[in-house]
Design a protein around this motif. Sequence first.
Motif, PDB file in Angstrom:
ATOM      1  N   VAL A   1     -33.553 -35.369  10.577  1.00 35.50           N
ATOM      2  CA  VAL A   1     -34.272 -36.575  10.129  1.00 35.50           C
ATOM      3  C   VAL A   1     -35.031 -36.271   8.840  1.00 35.50           C
ATOM      4  CG1 VAL A   1     -36.221 -38.086  10.692  1.00 35.50           C
ATOM      5  CG2 VAL A   1     -34.438 -37.706  12.390  1.00 35.50           C
ATOM      6  N   SER A   2     -35.619 -35.088   8.771  1.00 38.47           N
ATOM      7  CA  SER A   2     -36.348 -34.697   7.547  1.00 38.47           C
ATOM      8  C   SER A   2     -35.417 -34.625   6.346  1.00 38.47           C
ATOM      9  CB  SER A   2     -37.021 -33.326   7.740  1.00 38.47           C
ATOM     10  OG  SER A   2     -37.994 -33.400   8.748  1.00 38.47           O
ATOM     11  N   ILE A   3     -34.218 -34.086   6.576  1.00 39.85           N
ATOM     12  CA  ILE A   3     -33.223 -34.000   5.490  1.00 39.85           C
ATOM     13  C   ILE A   3     -32.814 -35.408   5.052  1.00 39.85           C
ATOM     14  CG2 ILE A   3     -30.813 -33.361   4.988  1.00 39.85           C
ATOM     15  CD1 ILE A   3     -31.297 -30.847   6.773  1.00 39.85           C
ATOM     16  N   ASN A   4     -32.525 -36.254   6.028  1.00 43.88           N
ATOM     17  CA  ASN A   4     -32.085 -37.617   5.692  1.00 43.88           C
ATOM     18  C   ASN A   4     -33.181 -38.399   4.983  1.00 43.88           C
ATOM     19  OD1 ASN A   4     -29.664 -36.981   6.852  1.00 43.88           O
ATOM     20  ND2 ASN A   4     -30.016 -38.085   8.762  1.00 43.88           N
ATOM     21  N   GLU A   5     -34.433 -38.206   5.423  1.00 42.82           N
ATOM     22  CA  GLU A   5     -35.552 -38.911   4.771  1.00 42.82           C
ATOM     23  C   GLU A   5     -35.713 -38.439   3.330  1.00 42.82           C
ATOM     24  OE1 GLU A   5     -38.341 -39.905   8.699  1.00 42.82           O
ATOM     25  OE2 GLU A   5     -38.875 -38.210   7.371  1.00 42.82           O
ATOM     26  N   PHE A   6     -35.526 -37.129   3.116  1.00 45.18           N
ATOM     27  CA  PHE A   6     -35.626 -36.606   1.744  1.00 45.18           C
ATOM     28  C   PHE A   6     -34.549 -37.258   0.867  1.00 45.18           C
ATOM     29  CE2 PHE A   6     -36.768 -33.567  -1.489  1.00 45.18           C
ATOM     30  CZ  PHE A   6     -35.589 -33.371  -2.214  1.00 45.18           C
ATOM     31  N   ILE A   7     -33.333 -37.317   1.393  1.00 44.18           N
ATOM     32  CA  ILE A   7     -32.219 -37.907   0.622  1.00 44.18           C
ATOM     33  C   ILE A   7     -32.506 -39.370   0.312  1.00 44.18           C
ATOM     34  CG2 ILE A   7     -29.795 -38.609   0.749  1.00 44.18           C
ATOM     35  CD1 ILE A   7     -29.277 -36.030   2.408  1.00 44.18           C
ATOM     36  N   GLU A   8     -32.945 -40.117   1.327  1.00 44.53           N
ATOM     37  CA  GLU A   8     -33.184 -41.555   1.136  1.00 44.53           C
ATOM     38  C   GLU A   8     -34.342 -41.829   0.169  1.00 44.53           C
ATOM     39  OE1 GLU A   8     -29.929 -42.972   3.064  1.00 44.53           O
ATOM     40  OE2 GLU A   8     -31.344 -43.967   1.710  1.00 44.53           O
ATOM     41  N   ALA A   9     -35.274 -40.875   0.083  1.00 43.94           N
ATOM     42  CA  ALA A   9     -36.437 -41.082  -0.804  1.00 43.94           C
ATOM     43  C   ALA A   9     -36.096 -40.775  -2.268  1.00 43.94           C
ATOM     44  CB  ALA A   9     -37.598 -40.195  -0.342  1.00 43.94           C
TER      45      ALA A   9
ATOM     46  N   ARG B   1     -22.166 -36.103  -6.757  1.00 42.88           N
ATOM     47  CA  ARG B   1     -21.453 -35.379  -7.816  1.00 42.88           C
ATOM     48  C   ARG B   1     -21.323 -33.884  -7.526  1.00 42.88           C
ATOM     49  NH1 ARG B   1     -24.939 -38.818 -11.650  1.00 42.88           N
ATOM     50  NH2 ARG B   1     -23.711 -40.730 -11.798  1.00 42.88           N
ATOM     51  N   CYS B   2     -22.094 -33.409  -6.544  1.00 44.07           N
ATOM     52  CA  CYS B   2     -21.983 -31.977  -6.182  1.00 44.07           C
ATOM     53  C   CYS B   2     -20.837 -31.731  -5.206  1.00 44.07           C
ATOM     54  CB  CYS B   2     -23.290 -31.498  -5.558  1.00 44.07           C
ATOM     55  SG  CYS B   2     -24.625 -31.365  -6.753  1.00 44.07           S
ATOM     56  N   HIS B   3     -20.162 -32.821  -4.803  1.00 44.84           N
ATOM     57  CA  HIS B   3     -19.075 -32.654  -3.832  1.00 44.84           C
ATOM     58  C   HIS B   3     -17.730 -32.458  -4.537  1.00 44.84           C
ATOM     59  CE1 HIS B   3     -22.119 -34.048  -1.090  1.00 44.84           C
ATOM     60  NE2 HIS B   3     -21.336 -33.772  -0.086  1.00 44.84           N
ATOM     61  N   PRO B   4     -16.926 -31.526  -4.036  1.00 41.12           N
ATOM     62  CA  PRO B   4     -15.587 -31.333  -4.616  1.00 41.12           C
ATOM     63  C   PRO B   4     -14.678 -32.485  -4.225  1.00 41.12           C
ATOM     64  CG  PRO B   4     -15.773 -30.015  -2.621  1.00 41.12           C
ATOM     65  CD  PRO B   4     -17.136 -30.655  -2.844  1.00 41.12           C
TER      66      PRO B   4
ATOM     67  N   ILE C   1     -16.300 -38.514   1.760  1.00 40.51           N
ATOM     68  CA  ILE C   1     -16.114 -38.960   3.151  1.00 40.51           C
ATOM     69  C   ILE C   1     -16.210 -37.720   4.037  1.00 40.51           C
ATOM     70  CG2 ILE C   1     -13.599 -38.658   3.212  1.00 40.51           C
ATOM     71  CD1 ILE C   1     -13.454 -41.382   4.690  1.00 40.51           C
ATOM     72  N   CYS C   2     -16.600 -37.914   5.263  1.00 45.14           N
ATOM     73  CA  CYS C   2     -16.711 -36.782   6.194  1.00 45.14           C
ATOM     74  C   CYS C   2     -15.311 -36.409   6.657  1.00 45.14           C
ATOM     75  CB  CYS C   2     -17.595 -37.173   7.382  1.00 45.14           C
ATOM     76  SG  CYS C   2     -17.803 -35.825   8.557  1.00 45.14           S
ATOM     77  N   ALA C   3     -14.764 -35.346   6.030  1.00 44.11           N
ATOM     78  CA  ALA C   3     -13.354 -34.998   6.267  1.00 44.11           C
ATOM     79  C   ALA C   3     -13.101 -34.611   7.719  1.00 44.11           C
ATOM     80  CB  ALA C   3     -12.952 -33.860   5.332  1.00 44.11           C
ATOM     81  N   ARG C   4     -14.104 -33.988   8.360  1.00 44.57           N
ATOM     82  CA  ARG C   4     -13.871 -33.537   9.745  1.00 44.57           C
ATOM     83  C   ARG C   4     -13.734 -34.705  10.718  1.00 44.57           C
ATOM     84  NH1 ARG C   4     -17.868 -28.541  10.760  1.00 44.57           N
ATOM     85  NH2 ARG C   4     -17.637 -29.159  12.931  1.00 44.57           N
TER      86      ARG C   4
ATOM     87  N   CYS D   1     -22.810 -46.248   1.278  1.00 44.99           N
ATOM     88  CA  CYS D   1     -21.738 -45.816   2.193  1.00 44.99           C
ATOM     89  C   CYS D   1     -21.449 -44.326   2.001  1.00 44.99           C
ATOM     90  CB  CYS D   1     -20.499 -46.656   1.884  1.00 44.99           C
ATOM     91  SG  CYS D   1     -19.100 -46.289   2.914  1.00 44.99           S
ATOM     92  N   ALA D   2     -21.380 -43.894   0.751  1.00 39.01           N
ATOM     93  CA  ALA D   2     -21.073 -42.488   0.443  1.00 39.01           C
ATOM     94  C   ALA D   2     -22.196 -41.574   0.940  1.00 39.01           C
ATOM     95  CB  ALA D   2     -20.875 -42.316  -1.062  1.00 39.01           C
ATOM     96  N   ILE D   3     -23.445 -42.008   0.814  1.00 42.36           N
ATOM     97  CA  ILE D   3     -24.574 -41.192   1.278  1.00 42.36           C
ATOM     98  C   ILE D   3     -24.554 -41.079   2.800  1.00 42.36           C
ATOM     99  CG2 ILE D   3     -27.110 -41.187   1.535  1.00 42.36           C
ATOM    100  CD1 ILE D   3     -26.132 -40.014  -1.137  1.00 42.36           C
ATOM    101  N   GLU D   4     -24.116 -42.144   3.469  1.00 40.70           N
ATOM    102  CA  GLU D   4     -23.977 -42.051   4.935  1.00 40.70           C
ATOM    103  C   GLU D   4     -22.931 -40.998   5.302  1.00 40.70           C
ATOM    104  OE1 GLU D   4     -27.058 -43.773   5.433  1.00 40.70           O
ATOM    105  OE2 GLU D   4     -25.989 -43.322   7.316  1.00 40.70           O
ATOM    106  N   GLU D   5     -21.889 -40.886   4.489  1.00 40.79           N
ATOM    107  CA  GLU D   5     -20.878 -39.848   4.746  1.00 40.79           C
ATOM    108  C   GLU D   5     -21.469 -38.448   4.527  1.00 40.79           C
ATOM    109  OE1 GLU D   5     -18.519 -42.345   6.298  1.00 40.79           O
ATOM    110  OE2 GLU D   5     -17.691 -40.325   6.025  1.00 40.79           O
ATOM    111  N   VAL D   6     -22.316 -38.309   3.522  1.00 43.34           N
ATOM    112  CA  VAL D   6     -22.985 -37.024   3.271  1.00 43.34           C
ATOM    113  C   VAL D   6     -23.821 -36.625   4.497  1.00 43.34           C
ATOM    114  CG1 VAL D   6     -24.788 -35.873   1.888  1.00 43.34           C
ATOM    115  CG2 VAL D   6     -23.036 -37.267   0.757  1.00 43.34           C
TER     116      VAL D   6
END
Length: 174
Positions: free
Chosen positions: A46-54, A65-68, A121-124, A149-154
């Motif tokens: 939750v802390s990670i997700n909150e950081f991303i959303e903020a 952009r850091c994703h291959p 996208i979440c490949a797994r 949508c892409a951030i939800e996949e992250v």
Amino acid sequence: MEIGAVNSLSYEDFVDTFGNVVEKCPIIVAAVWSRRPFASLLDMEVSINEFIEALPESGREGILRCHPDLAGKDLQSGTLTEESREEQGHAGLDTLDAAEIAHMARLNTQYKLRFGFPFVICARMNNKATILRELSERLKNDRAVELACAIEEVKKICHLRLKTLMLHDLPNKL
Ligand SMILES: NC(=O)NC1=NC(=O)NC1=O
């Protein structure tokens, strides 16, 4: 690994262990370390997700952009991170033929030209058929919808990477 062991990690060991739960963005766990002790794995997530959303939009785009690319040059040249290699392999992207690789490359290029960040996208949780379908479908999204949508996949990728790490004892990882 117990959450108690996670909370006892030095900053260096914490980032060394969890630094790639969001692909090539160790800054996220470097920041989230300040919020320990975590009550649970979920609390840490939750802390990670909150950081991303903020983050401002530019920050969230930066994470993407850091994703291959899927089945892209990093996969072909063997320069994927261990996690990405495993995930892309799980989705069968390491066994595409030349035509399929070219098709993915064309769609990835089209997507990047439209949105200014790569398709994530979440490949797994997918295979090559669902990835191609999602890529084609999401190309039609407007930008704000697609960024969300892409951030939800992250977050899904991060969730699975955290789960995998928590299944291992600390010594195996360090
Ligand atoms: N562009 C991407 O979606 N990349 C990836 N998704 C994953 O699940 N692993 C990756 O490397």
